[in-house]
Design a protein around this motif. Structure first.
Motif, PDB file in Angstrom:
ATOM      1  N   LEU A 123       6.140  -4.828   6.580  1.00  0.00           N
ATOM      2  CA  LEU A 123       5.005  -5.753   6.489  1.00  0.00           C
ATOM      3  C   LEU A 123       5.481  -7.201   6.417  1.00  0.00           C
ATOM      4  O   LEU A 123       4.874  -8.100   7.018  1.00  0.00           O
ATOM      5  N   ASP A 152       7.922   3.704   0.657  1.00  0.00           N
ATOM      6  CA  ASP A 152       7.046   2.580   0.302  1.00  0.00           C
ATOM      7  C   ASP A 152       7.771   1.253   0.453  1.00  0.00           C
ATOM      8  O   ASP A 152       7.195   0.266   0.949  1.00  0.00           O
ATOM      9  N   LEU A 163       6.913  -1.913   2.945  1.00  0.00           N
ATOM     10  CA  LEU A 163       6.763  -3.309   2.491  1.00  0.00           C
ATOM     11  C   LEU A 163       7.680  -4.240   3.277  1.00  0.00           C
ATOM     12  O   LEU A 163       7.285  -5.360   3.636  1.00  0.00           O
ATOM     13  N   TRP A 164       8.901  -3.808   3.548  1.00  0.00           N
ATOM     14  CA  TRP A 164       9.801  -4.630   4.369  1.00  0.00           C
ATOM     15  C   TRP A 164       9.229  -4.830   5.769  1.00  0.00           C
ATOM     16  O   TRP A 164       9.281  -5.931   6.331  1.00  0.00           O
ATOM     17  N   LEU A 166      -0.789   0.474   4.295  1.00  0.00           N
ATOM     18  CA  LEU A 166      -0.210   0.464   2.950  1.00  0.00           C
ATOM     19  C   LEU A 166      -1.211   0.946   1.913  1.00  0.00           C
ATOM     20  O   LEU A 166      -0.835   1.611   0.943  1.00  0.00           O
ATOM     21  N   ASP A 222       0.253   4.056  -0.136  1.00  0.00           N
ATOM     22  CA  ASP A 222       0.496   3.955  -1.573  1.00  0.00           C
ATOM     23  C   ASP A 222      -0.502   4.780  -2.371  1.00  0.00           C
ATOM     24  O   ASP A 222      -0.155   5.322  -3.436  1.00  0.00           O
TER      25      ASP A 222
END
Length: 542
Positions: free
Chosen positions: A149, A142, A146-147, A105, A109
């Motif tokens: 993670l 992105d 995040l989901w 990430l 990002d």
């Protein structure tokens, strides 16, 4: 002088990485590194793939940095551009060596934020709209990261490279979809040509070894976990992306957009090779493609910069007599893109097409063959119209000296010539695929037919021309899909932040404080008068 030091540091980093990559490959060695900083633990996974790709990114970025000294040196905010470019490169380096979700990430990002800032560098309406399309498309990926993670945290492990598909199927699916957004596969293809609003040095990095390759690199890492459904989806999307981008490039006359669409086509070929179960060939083509694609954009930048910013190939005839070395390098890079024998792109592209024919996938394999034919067609059209044609409305002013760009162009020119064969003998070390003479002959036929159509075929104005010029209406579709979210954000801002939230929050607090302050003033005024009255009354009584 500082810029050359940065370039030299990146070049040394690349040489060290390549040496370690050869050692790791020969020893079948993998090294895991954990670095703790405060409460964050960064985990690095070093093997021959990550180290060789780190060499590639360092080599290309070092040459792009030297190239940008002359190309962007007169810009007012060149210092800001330089540091954004370095942050962009280091974000990609973090992503390459990451082995867990949090480390991934950080690089993912970082690429998104710095690419948005670089596309907005010129600060005009075109760059603003292009940056917004790029940011929104990449933001979908992105959110999916995040989901994934969050689900990884529930499962108790951040290591996406070592998870099994049986225990974390949904995590693999989310990472799979995130990779499709970053690699600009259909229906997320609109942002890649739009990113051409960035300066040419940024385009050289974005389209060769950084932003668009991040999704492909992540997909290569996840390839052992793909199911049959995932492979079929990659075959379908890859072949459709390659075919559509080739058709769109045939109707395009913008110099940089044609090269950008060729990137999209080659990304489709890479995804197709992943789908047929050849991740090593996918990485081979990714490596070779980065070398000649960075050279293509650099040469196009020299030609555009020397002709006063003209990007219409119909106005650039007979440039070869004025910029001979740049046009030679552009021609070699285009031939490598087409898969001309013994150049960098020949080995990887030829092997992928041969593997597709061995898989007996009729429609996708035919689509890849047609896409290869179209690549030859629009590449030769680009060279014939812009470099050697005397019938065009030639630009009458040429400025600048291509001698300033000799070092970066010469370095990547060598890569376009010898990068494929060196990679082939260093890492693959295997014989060519056993295919029949007819299949070998079909590749040469595609090359020849593509050259002929590129020299003789033109698309007439009409519905098909408009359909291709608008990239099959994908930009409009992307806008329509993103419009409800942007509109809802505007409503939330106006009715929420500037509405009831403002009324119940700061407005009420301000009103209350003002009221209490006035009451305090009144109390203090009345209380002071009473105190004086009591004091005087007491004195009078005494």
């Amino acid at each position: 002088m500082t810029y050359y030091l940065y370039s030299f540091f990146l070049l040394i980093l690349g040489c060290v990485s390549m040496g370690l990559s050869l050692f790791f490959y020969s020893s079948d060695f993998i090294y895991l590194v954990s670095v703790s900083f405060l409460s964050f633990i960064y985990q690095a996974h070093l093997d021959w793939i990550s180290l060789s790709f780190l060499f590639l990114v360092s080599l290309i970025s070092s040459q792009v940095l030297i190239y940008s000294i002359y190309y962007m040196g007169e810009e007012v905010f060149y210092e800001r551009f330089k540091y954004l470019l370095l942050l962009f490169v280091f974000s990609m380096a973090f992503l390459i060596v990451s082995s867990d979700g949090l480390s991934l990430l950080l690089g993912w990002d970082g690429l998104g934020v710095t690419s948005y800032a670089l596309i907005l560098f010129y600060s005009n309406p075109k760059s603003s709209s292009s940056g917004m399309i790029t940011a929104l498309s990449n933001r979908v990926g992105d959110i999916l990261i995040l989901w994934s993670l969050g689900l990884s945290y529930v499962l108790g492990s951040w290591d996406y490279m070592f998870i099994s598909i049986e225990s974390s199927y949904l995590v693999i699916v989310l990472l799979f979809l995130a990779s499709l957004t970053k690699s600009a596969q259909i229906p997320f293809s609109a942002w890649l040509p739009a990113a051409m609003a960035a300066p040419t040095p940024v385009s050289s990095l974005v389209h060769s070894s950084t932003l668009v390759t991040a999704g492909v690199f992540l997909m290569i890492r996840l390839s052992p976990s793909f199911s049959h459904t995932g492979n079929f989806l990659l075959i379908l999307l890859g072949s459709m992306t390659a075919l559509l981008s080739g058709l769109v490039a045939m109707a395009e006359y913008d110099f940089k957009r044609i090269i950008a669409l060729s990137t999209l086509s080659q990304l489709g070929v890479m995804m197709f090779s992943l789908g047929i179960g050849c991740p090593l060939l996918c990485y081979f083509h990714l490596f070779a493609h980065a070398l000649f694609k960075a050279l293509l954009f650099m040469c196009s930048g020299v030609i555009i910069h020397s002709s006063g910013g003209t990007q219409d190939i119909r106005r650039l005839g007979s440039i070869s007599s004025l910029l001979p070395f740049s046009c030679l390098a552009l021609s070699v890079a285009s031939l490598s893109l087409m898969g001309f024998p013994f150049l960098a792109g020949f080995y990887s592209k030829d092997m992928i097409i041969e593997s597709s024919s061995m898989e007996l996938l009729l429609f996708p394999s035919l689509a890849i063959l047609v896409a290869a034919l179209l690549t030859c067609s629009y590449s030769f059209r680009l060279m014939s119209v812009s470099l050697t044609s005397f019938s065009c409305n030639w630009v009458s002013f040429i400025k600048g000296d291509e001698g300033d760009y000799t070092i970066p162009l010469g370095t990547l020119y060598s890569g376009a010539l010898f990068g494929g064969v060196l990679f082939y003998w260093s890492f693959l070390g295997m014989e060519s695929l056993l295919v029949s003479s007819l299949e070998k002959f079909s590749l040469l036929v595609c090359l020849s037919v593509g050259i002929y159509t590129g020299l003789n075929m033109t698309l007439n104005k009409g519905f098909m021309f408009d359909f291709l010029c608008t990239m099959a209406f994908l930009p409009s579709l992307t806008f329509l899909l993103g419009f409800p979210y942007l509109k809802s954000g505007d409503i939330i801002y106006n009715q929420g932040d500037q509405g009831w939230v403002e009324y119940l929050g700061p407005s009420i607090q301000s009103t209350s404080i003002t009221y209490l302050s006035s009451m305090n003033d009144i109390f203090m005024s009345v209380g002071f008068k009473l105190l004086l009255l009591v004091s005087f009354t007491g004195i009078w009584l005494i």
